[in-house]
Design an enzyme around this catalytic site. Structure first.
Site, PDB file in Angstrom:
ATOM      1  N   CYS A 167      59.203  36.915  32.366  1.00  0.00           N
ATOM      2  CA  CYS A 167      59.320  38.228  32.885  1.00  0.00           C
ATOM      3  C   CYS A 167      57.899  38.997  33.321  1.00  0.00           C
ATOM      4  O   CYS A 167      56.993  38.380  32.617  1.00  0.00           O
ATOM      5  CB  CYS A 167      60.007  39.104  31.612  1.00  0.00           C
ATOM      6  SG  CYS A 167      61.654  38.603  31.490  1.00  0.00           S
ATOM      7  N   CYS A 181      63.861  43.540  28.740  1.00  0.00           N
ATOM      8  CA  CYS A 181      64.843  42.785  28.283  1.00  0.00           C
ATOM      9  C   CYS A 181      64.311  42.528  26.816  1.00  0.00           C
ATOM     10  O   CYS A 181      63.265  42.930  26.277  1.00  0.00           O
ATOM     11  CB  CYS A 181      65.118  41.250  28.843  1.00  0.00           C
ATOM     12  SG  CYS A 181      63.361  40.296  28.422  1.00  0.00           S
ATOM     13  N   ASN A 219      57.528  38.717  37.758  1.00  0.00           N
ATOM     14  CA  ASN A 219      58.439  37.793  37.167  1.00  0.00           C
ATOM     15  C   ASN A 219      58.205  36.451  37.909  1.00  0.00           C
ATOM     16  O   ASN A 219      58.443  36.515  39.327  1.00  0.00           O
ATOM     17  CB  ASN A 219      59.958  38.309  37.096  1.00  0.00           C
ATOM     18  CG  ASN A 219      60.451  38.879  38.668  1.00  0.00           C
ATOM     19  OD1 ASN A 219      59.876  39.457  39.156  1.00  0.00           O
ATOM     20  ND2 ASN A 219      61.724  38.631  38.875  1.00  0.00           N
ATOM     21  N   ILE A 220      58.043  35.379  37.303  1.00  0.00           N
ATOM     22  CA  ILE A 220      57.969  34.279  37.843  1.00  0.00           C
ATOM     23  C   ILE A 220      59.048  33.332  37.249  1.00  0.00           C
ATOM     24  O   ILE A 220      59.262  33.018  36.189  1.00  0.00           O
ATOM     25  CB  ILE A 220      56.618  33.510  37.510  1.00  0.00           C
ATOM     26  CG1 ILE A 220      55.254  34.407  37.678  1.00  0.00           C
ATOM     27  CG2 ILE A 220      56.563  32.132  38.177  1.00  0.00           C
ATOM     28  CD1 ILE A 220      55.087  34.801  39.067  1.00  0.00           C
ATOM     29  N   GLU A 246      56.722  41.875  32.360  1.00  0.00           N
ATOM     30  CA  GLU A 246      56.003  42.800  31.405  1.00  0.00           C
ATOM     31  C   GLU A 246      55.301  41.688  30.680  1.00  0.00           C
ATOM     32  O   GLU A 246      54.238  41.955  30.210  1.00  0.00           O
ATOM     33  CB  GLU A 246      57.140  43.335  30.652  1.00  0.00           C
ATOM     34  CG  GLU A 246      57.946  44.107  31.082  1.00  0.00           C
ATOM     35  CD  GLU A 246      59.476  43.426  31.415  1.00  0.00           C
ATOM     36  OE1 GLU A 246      59.371  42.666  31.978  1.00  0.00           O
ATOM     37  OE2 GLU A 246      60.401  44.069  31.097  1.00  0.00           O
TER      38      GLU A 246
HETATM   39  N1  THU Z   1      63.181  40.439  34.306  1.00  0.00           N
HETATM   40  C1  THU Z   1      62.068  40.841  33.924  1.00  0.00           C
HETATM   41  O1  THU Z   1      60.902  40.217  34.895  1.00  0.00           O
HETATM   42  N2  THU Z   1      61.802  41.677  32.898  1.00  0.00           N
HETATM   43  C2  THU Z   1      63.022  42.209  32.414  1.00  0.00           C
HETATM   44  O2  THU Z   1      62.658  42.869  31.429  1.00  0.00           O
HETATM   45  C3  THU Z   1      64.173  41.837  32.750  1.00  0.00           C
HETATM   46  C4  THU Z   1      64.480  40.624  33.570  1.00  0.00           C
HETATM   47  C5  THU Z   1      63.312  39.364  35.304  1.00  0.00           C
HETATM   48  C6  THU Z   1      63.790  37.834  34.967  1.00  0.00           C
HETATM   49  C7  THU Z   1      64.093  37.264  36.212  1.00  0.00           C
HETATM   50  O3  THU Z   1      63.260  36.674  37.015  1.00  0.00           O
HETATM   51  C8  THU Z   1      64.893  38.325  36.853  1.00  0.00           C
HETATM   52  O4  THU Z   1      64.359  39.660  36.536  1.00  0.00           O
HETATM   53  C9  THU Z   1      66.570  38.428  36.568  1.00  0.00           C
HETATM   54  O5  THU Z   1      66.823  38.589  35.172  1.00  0.00           O
END
Ligand code: THU
Length: 134
Positions: A56, A91, A45-46, A58
Protein backbone atom coordinates in the site's frame (compact mmCIF):
# COMPACT_ATOMS: atom_id res chain seq x y z
CA UNK A 1 -5.88 22.22 13.27
CA UNK A 2 -6.07 24.14 9.97
CA UNK A 3 -6.24 21.63 7.14
CA UNK A 4 -5.13 24.24 4.55
CA UNK A 5 -1.64 24.25 6.10
CA UNK A 6 -1.30 20.68 4.82
CA UNK A 7 -1.83 21.64 1.16
CA UNK A 8 1.81 21.01 0.07
CA UNK A 9 1.72 17.62 1.81
CA UNK A 10 -1.58 16.69 0.11
CA UNK A 11 -0.27 17.91 -3.27
CA UNK A 12 2.79 15.68 -2.87
CA UNK A 13 0.52 12.73 -2.06
CA UNK A 14 -1.38 13.38 -5.32
CA UNK A 15 1.95 13.43 -7.18
CA UNK A 16 2.66 10.00 -5.69
CA UNK A 17 -0.83 8.81 -6.72
CA UNK A 18 0.07 9.57 -10.33
CA UNK A 19 2.92 7.05 -10.02
CA UNK A 20 0.63 4.26 -8.79
CA UNK A 21 1.25 0.82 -10.33
CA UNK A 22 -2.21 -0.66 -9.98
CA UNK A 23 -3.11 -2.52 -13.20
CA UNK A 24 -5.20 -5.11 -11.30
CA UNK A 25 -7.40 -3.01 -9.01
CA UNK A 26 -7.10 0.19 -11.07
CA UNK A 27 -7.37 1.96 -7.70
CA UNK A 28 -4.66 4.57 -7.30
CA UNK A 29 -3.56 5.62 -3.82
CA UNK A 30 -0.98 8.26 -2.97
CA UNK A 31 0.67 8.97 0.36
CA UNK A 32 3.26 11.36 1.65
CA UNK A 33 5.16 11.72 4.92
CA UNK A 34 6.18 15.21 6.01
CA UNK A 35 9.10 15.57 8.41
CA UNK A 36 9.57 18.33 10.97
CA UNK A 37 12.35 19.67 8.70
CA UNK A 38 9.78 19.85 5.86
CA UNK A 39 11.11 16.98 3.81
CA UNK A 40 8.56 14.92 1.92
CA UNK A 41 8.64 11.16 1.30
CA UNK A 42 6.23 9.92 -1.34
CA UNK A 43 4.65 6.49 -1.52
CA UNK A 44 2.12 4.89 -3.81
CA UNK A 45 0.48 1.49 -4.07
CA UNK A 46 2.53 -1.01 -6.04
CA UNK A 47 0.66 -4.13 -7.09
CA UNK A 48 1.86 -7.52 -8.26
CA UNK A 49 0.39 -10.36 -10.30
CA UNK A 50 0.92 -12.41 -7.13
CA UNK A 51 -1.71 -10.23 -5.46
CA UNK A 52 -0.62 -10.72 -1.86
CA UNK A 53 2.68 -9.02 -2.65
CA UNK A 54 1.01 -5.65 -3.24
CA UNK A 55 2.26 -2.91 -0.93
CA UNK A 56 0.00 0.00 0.00
CA UNK A 57 0.86 3.66 -0.52
CA UNK A 58 1.07 4.51 3.19
CA UNK A 59 3.55 1.75 3.93
CA UNK A 60 5.73 2.69 0.96
CA UNK A 61 5.78 6.34 2.13
CA UNK A 62 6.67 5.63 5.75
CA UNK A 63 9.22 2.94 4.83
CA UNK A 64 10.83 5.47 2.49
CA UNK A 65 11.12 8.06 5.28
CA UNK A 66 12.75 5.49 7.58
CA UNK A 67 14.92 4.18 4.74
CA UNK A 68 16.30 7.69 4.32
CA UNK A 69 17.30 7.94 7.97
CA UNK A 70 14.23 9.62 9.48
CA UNK A 71 12.71 8.23 12.65
CA UNK A 72 9.43 8.39 14.47
CA UNK A 73 10.24 11.63 16.28
CA UNK A 74 11.17 13.36 12.98
CA UNK A 75 7.72 12.87 11.43
CA UNK A 76 5.14 15.67 11.57
CA UNK A 77 2.27 14.46 9.34
CA UNK A 78 1.10 11.97 6.73
CA UNK A 79 -1.41 12.36 3.90
CA UNK A 80 -3.26 9.54 2.15
CA UNK A 81 -5.20 10.40 -1.01
CA UNK A 82 -7.32 8.82 -3.73
CA UNK A 83 -9.53 10.03 -6.55
CA UNK A 84 -12.48 8.01 -5.27
CA UNK A 85 -15.96 9.38 -4.52
CA UNK A 86 -15.47 8.77 -0.82
CA UNK A 87 -12.46 9.45 1.37
CA UNK A 88 -10.36 6.29 1.73
CA UNK A 89 -9.01 5.35 5.15
CA UNK A 90 -5.87 3.22 5.62
CA UNK A 91 -6.35 -0.56 5.56
CA UNK A 92 -5.93 -2.60 8.73
CA UNK A 93 -2.37 -3.68 7.91
CA UNK A 94 -1.29 -0.08 7.31
CA UNK A 95 -2.93 1.02 10.57
CA UNK A 96 -0.82 -1.51 12.46
CA UNK A 97 2.36 -0.31 10.73
CA UNK A 98 1.51 3.37 11.26
CA UNK A 99 0.74 2.74 14.94
CA UNK A 100 4.32 1.58 15.47
CA UNK A 101 6.16 3.99 13.17
CA UNK A 102 4.30 7.32 13.67
CA UNK A 103 4.19 9.40 16.84
CA UNK A 104 0.71 8.71 18.24
CA UNK A 105 -0.46 12.33 17.84
CA UNK A 106 0.56 12.65 14.16
CA UNK A 107 -2.13 14.27 12.02
CA UNK A 108 -3.24 11.85 9.29
CA UNK A 109 -4.79 13.86 6.46
CA UNK A 110 -7.19 11.95 4.22
CA UNK A 111 -8.38 13.50 0.97
CA UNK A 112 -10.12 12.62 -2.27
CA UNK A 113 -9.46 16.04 -3.78
CA UNK A 114 -13.01 17.20 -3.04
CA UNK A 115 -13.10 16.76 0.71
CA UNK A 116 -10.47 16.23 3.35
CA UNK A 117 -10.37 15.27 6.98
CA UNK A 118 -7.80 14.94 9.73
CA UNK A 119 -7.64 11.84 11.86
CA UNK A 120 -5.16 10.19 14.26
CA UNK A 121 -3.87 6.67 14.69
CA UNK A 122 -5.54 6.33 18.10
CA UNK A 123 -8.87 6.98 16.35
CA UNK A 124 -8.14 4.56 13.47
CA UNK A 125 -6.70 1.77 15.62
CA UNK A 126 -7.65 2.08 19.28
CA UNK A 127 -6.07 -0.33 21.75
CA UNK A 128 -3.48 -1.47 19.18
CA UNK A 129 -1.05 -4.34 19.62
CA UNK A 130 2.18 -2.92 21.10
CA UNK A 131 5.35 -4.07 22.76
CA UNK A 132 6.56 -2.38 25.92
CA UNK A 133 10.10 -2.69 24.54
CA UNK A 134 9.70 0.03 21.89
N1 THU B 1 -4.46 0.41 -0.95
C1 THU B 1 -3.56 1.32 -0.45
O1 THU B 1 -2.60 1.68 -1.11
N2 THU B 1 -3.78 1.79 0.81
C2 THU B 1 -4.83 1.42 1.62
O2 THU B 1 -4.84 1.74 2.79
C3 THU B 1 -5.95 0.68 1.03
C4 THU B 1 -5.60 -0.11 -0.19
C5 THU B 1 -4.24 -0.12 -2.29
C6 THU B 1 -3.87 -1.57 -2.33
C7 THU B 1 -4.33 -1.96 -3.72
O3 THU B 1 -3.30 -1.67 -4.64
C8 THU B 1 -5.50 -1.03 -4.00
O4 THU B 1 -5.42 0.02 -3.04
C9 THU B 1 -6.86 -1.69 -3.92
O5 THU B 1 -7.03 -2.33 -2.73
Amino acid sequence: MDISSFKPLVNNAFTALNNSYSPYSKFKVGACIQTKSNKYFLGTNIENISFGLTVCAERNAIFSAYSNGYKKEDISAIAVVTNDDIITTPCGACRQVLSELLPHNTPIILSNGKESKITYIDELLPDSFKSKNI
